[in-house]
Structure formats: structure tokens, C-alpha cells
Design an enzyme around this catalytic site. Structure first.
Site, short mmCIF file in Angstrom:
data_model
loop_
_atom_site.label_atom_id
_atom_site.label_comp_id
_atom_site.label_asym_id
_atom_site.label_seq_id
_atom_site.Cartn_x
_atom_site.Cartn_y
_atom_site.Cartn_z
N ARG A 169 46.33 -50.50 -1.60
CA ARG A 169 46.17 -50.28 -0.06
C ARG A 169 45.43 -51.11 0.53
O ARG A 169 44.20 -51.64 0.03
CB ARG A 169 46.04 -48.79 0.24
CG ARG A 169 44.51 -48.35 -0.21
CD ARG A 169 44.35 -47.05 0.51
NE ARG A 169 43.01 -46.37 0.08
CZ ARG A 169 41.63 -46.86 0.57
NH1 ARG A 169 41.57 -47.73 1.46
NH2 ARG A 169 40.72 -46.13 -0.03
N ASN B 255 35.40 -54.71 0.33
CA ASN B 255 34.78 -53.91 1.46
C ASN B 255 33.93 -54.38 2.55
O ASN B 255 34.71 -55.32 3.22
CB ASN B 255 34.01 -52.98 0.51
CG ASN B 255 34.19 -51.41 0.54
OD1 ASN B 255 34.52 -51.01 1.52
ND2 ASN B 255 33.97 -50.77 -0.76
N ASP C 39 43.61 -47.55 -8.32
CA ASP C 39 42.94 -47.03 -9.74
C ASP C 39 42.06 -48.08 -10.39
O ASP C 39 41.59 -48.05 -11.46
CB ASP C 39 44.30 -47.34 -10.92
CG ASP C 39 45.49 -46.36 -10.34
OD1 ASP C 39 45.24 -45.16 -9.88
OD2 ASP C 39 46.65 -46.98 -10.37
N ASP D 131 28.90 -51.14 0.07
CA ASP D 131 30.34 -50.67 0.76
C ASP D 131 30.24 -51.39 2.05
O ASP D 131 30.21 -52.64 2.11
CB ASP D 131 30.33 -49.15 0.71
CG ASP D 131 31.71 -48.55 0.93
OD1 ASP D 131 32.61 -49.10 1.66
OD2 ASP D 131 32.21 -47.65 0.41
N GLU E 108 35.00 -43.58 7.36
CA GLU E 108 34.74 -45.13 7.15
C GLU E 108 34.86 -45.66 8.44
O GLU E 108 35.15 -45.11 9.48
CB GLU E 108 35.64 -45.58 6.00
CG GLU E 108 35.10 -45.76 4.81
CD GLU E 108 34.47 -47.30 4.76
OE1 GLU E 108 34.31 -47.66 5.57
OE2 GLU E 108 34.07 -48.04 3.71
N ASN F 152 41.94 -51.81 2.80
CA ASN F 152 40.70 -51.22 2.86
C ASN F 152 39.83 -51.47 4.19
O ASN F 152 40.24 -51.39 5.40
CB ASN F 152 39.94 -51.38 1.72
CG ASN F 152 38.88 -50.30 1.53
OD1 ASN F 152 39.03 -49.06 1.67
ND2 ASN F 152 37.71 -50.75 0.78
#
Length: 298
Positions: free
Chosen positions: A105, A153, A125, A201, A18, A107
Site C-alpha cells: 500500500r 517513510n 508483511d 519514521d 500519521e 505510505n
């Protein structure tokens, strides 16, 4: 509609690659493997990449951005760190994650046109509305810009810096916001592009204002003109396409990251980086303007 094909690069595949960024100071591509905790550097070798070095930290390491003072800023777990060239990590700010039992977390992250760092979170999750987008100022001050996000994202700005493009992936949209460069705030959200065969994304904006979006689950990058019309589809191969950036001395090579999580032998190139030359020229990336932090450290 124009259809192009990307080509796999030489560096070995990662698990969840990423956050590709072109570091113009060193003329290197930098990217992360989130699950491995790796920060990789490579040089362009024609349309290919040659791995130069790797720094390994405790995973997850979700994004990197060059620092104005040198080195990098990286999002690691719930903390933003400055990473020196030798790999030494110094914490800058910890994200105040709620103590509600939801695993979150950091990103994706990117510096705005004035060098402020925008960094979002996600729930491991997929808990709807449990994440947020934050702004880290040059002096280390942290501000919540948007809550109620699920997977924060891709984000980037129009060439003049007045429009922020942003993807909360499960919405299957890229939204456009009016961005106030002076204050680092945004308003007036509207749908820029919708996705039906995969989720948006990471993304990048080129010098003409076209928006290039990695489409997770579709194995593609889509190129949109400034009006939001889909004009180009780049076929990548592996289904989990995670992000993209323009690289090279003239910013004409689109480098694309992918992930291998759960793909196995069905996608042997999953987790590799790919390149394509779509006939566009990117924008120079902005470094995190950490001058205030440098002064306070001294």
C-alpha cells in the site's frame, strides 16, 4: 544533548495516526488515522488541539497534502485522490503495484519545493526490498524514483530544496540525497543519521535546516543539526511515534503523531497527538501543484 517532553492533546486517540501537515490557508492541522480511513482537522488552542472536522474514506488512508487548487490530495490504498472540502474523492493516479502476491500500500507522501508529490509504498508483511518511491507530477504523470525499498517513510527537503532527507525505516537510517529541483530527481545518497533504539519514521525540516525525526519504537522525536549531529531528544510517552510537523501561525509548535496498534492498557495515551515547543521554527509546507489536472478537468 537537550531533553524535552511533549504533552498529549485533547482529540481522542486513533489507531495509527500519521502524516500531520499544517494547512496555512485554513490555519488548521490536518492528519490521518490510517487504519480508520479518517482525515482529521484541528485548530491550535495554545499548546493543545481542538478537533474541527473529520472526513472518512475507505481505509487505509496513509497521507494528506494540501492541493494548490484547494482541498487535499490523499494516498488511499494504491491510489492518489484529490479530496474536496466536502469529502468527495476523485482519483488522480493509481500506483502500478506488481502482481506478485505481496500486499503493498501507499505510505508517507509529501510535496517537493516545486509542488510535485513524492509518495512511497510499503509491504504490509515487511517483505524486504518490495516497495518503491514514486513522483506524481502536476499533470498526473507518474515516475518511479527508487525501488528496492522496504518501508518508504519520512521525507522532507533542506530549506534551499537541494537536499532530500529520506527514511526507509528498516535500514535504521535517514539518508540525504542531492536533489535536483528542476527535474525532481535525486542522486548521491549518503547516511545522515543512524538509529539504534527504534526505527526512523516521519520527519520534518525546520527553517535552520535541522531535521526532526519521529522514532518508532523509542517513544521519542530526535532533533539533528544540519551536520547530522543528534542535539535534542523529545520524550513523547507512547512507544510508537509516527511523525511530526511544525504548526501554528509562527510554525513554532511541533505536533507529533503516535499509534496505538497492539499497545493496549500499557500505553493509555497511545494514538494521541502531542505537542512540544522546542525553540525552532518550521518551514511553510508546499502544496501539490495540481494546476495541470485542474485544466484537464475543465
Amino acid at each position: 544533548m537537550i531533553t524535552l517532553r511533549a504533552h498529549p492533546c485533547a482529540p481522542p486517540p486513533g489507531v495509527l495516526c500519521e502524516s500531520p501537515v499544517w494547512d496555512s490557508r485554513t490555519q488548521e492541522l490536518v492528519w490521518v488515522d490510517i487504519r480508520g480511513g479518517h482525515i482529521h482537522r484541528a485548530v491550535l488552542d495554545g499548546p493543545d488541539l481542538a478537533l474541527r472536522s473529520t472526513i472518512s474514506l475507505a481505509p487505509p488512508v496513509s497521507a494528506v497534502v494540501p492541493c494548490a487548487s484547494g482541498g487535499l490530495v490523499a494516498t488511499v490504498g494504491d491510489t492518489v485522490y484529490r479530496i474536496a472540502d466536502d469529502g468527495a474523492a476523485t482519483p488522480i493516479a493509481a500506483i502500478p503495484l506488481p502482481a506478485d502476491g505481496i500486499r503493498r500500500r501507499l505510505n508517507d507522501a509529501k510535496a517537493d519545493p516545486h509542488g510535485r508529490l513524492l509518495a512511497g509504498t510499503m509491504s504490509e508483511d515487511g517483505v524486504e526490498g518490495s516497495a518503491a518511491l514514486y513522483r506524481l507530477d502536476p499533470d498526473g504523470a507518474l515516475t518511479t524514483l527508487r525501488d528496492g525499498v522496504t518501508i518508504s517513510n519520512g521525507l522532507d527537503w533542506s530549506p534551499d530544496g537541494t537536499v532530500l532527507y529520506y527514511a526507509d525505516s528498516p535500514t535504521k537510517r535517514v539518508d540525504a540525497f542531492d536533489y535536483d529541483i528542476a527535474t525532481g530527481t535525486f542522486s548521491g545518497g549518503r547516511t545522515f543519521a543512524r538509529f539504534f533504539g527504534g526505527d526512523p519514521d516521519g520527519l520534518t525540516v525546520d527553517g535552520e535546516g535541522w531535521v526532526w525525526v519521529a522514532v518508532w519504537g523509542a517513544g521519542q522525536v530526535h532533533g539533528f543539526d544540519p551536520a547530522g549531529h543528534r542535539r535534542v531528544i523529545i520524550e513523547v510517552g507512547p512507544s510508537q511515534v509516527s511523525s511530526c510537523v511544525f504548526a501554528g501561525p509562527d510554525l513554532s509548535v511541533l505536533v507529533i503523531t503516535t499509534a496505538a496498534e497492539g499497545r493496549g492498557a500499557a500505553e493509555p495515551d497511545a494514538g494521541r497527538l502531542f505537542t512540544c515547543i522546542p525553540g525552532a521554527v518550521g518551514l511553510p509546507g508546499t502544496a501539490y501543484a495540481d494546476a495541470g489536472l485542474v485544466r484537464s478537468d475543465g
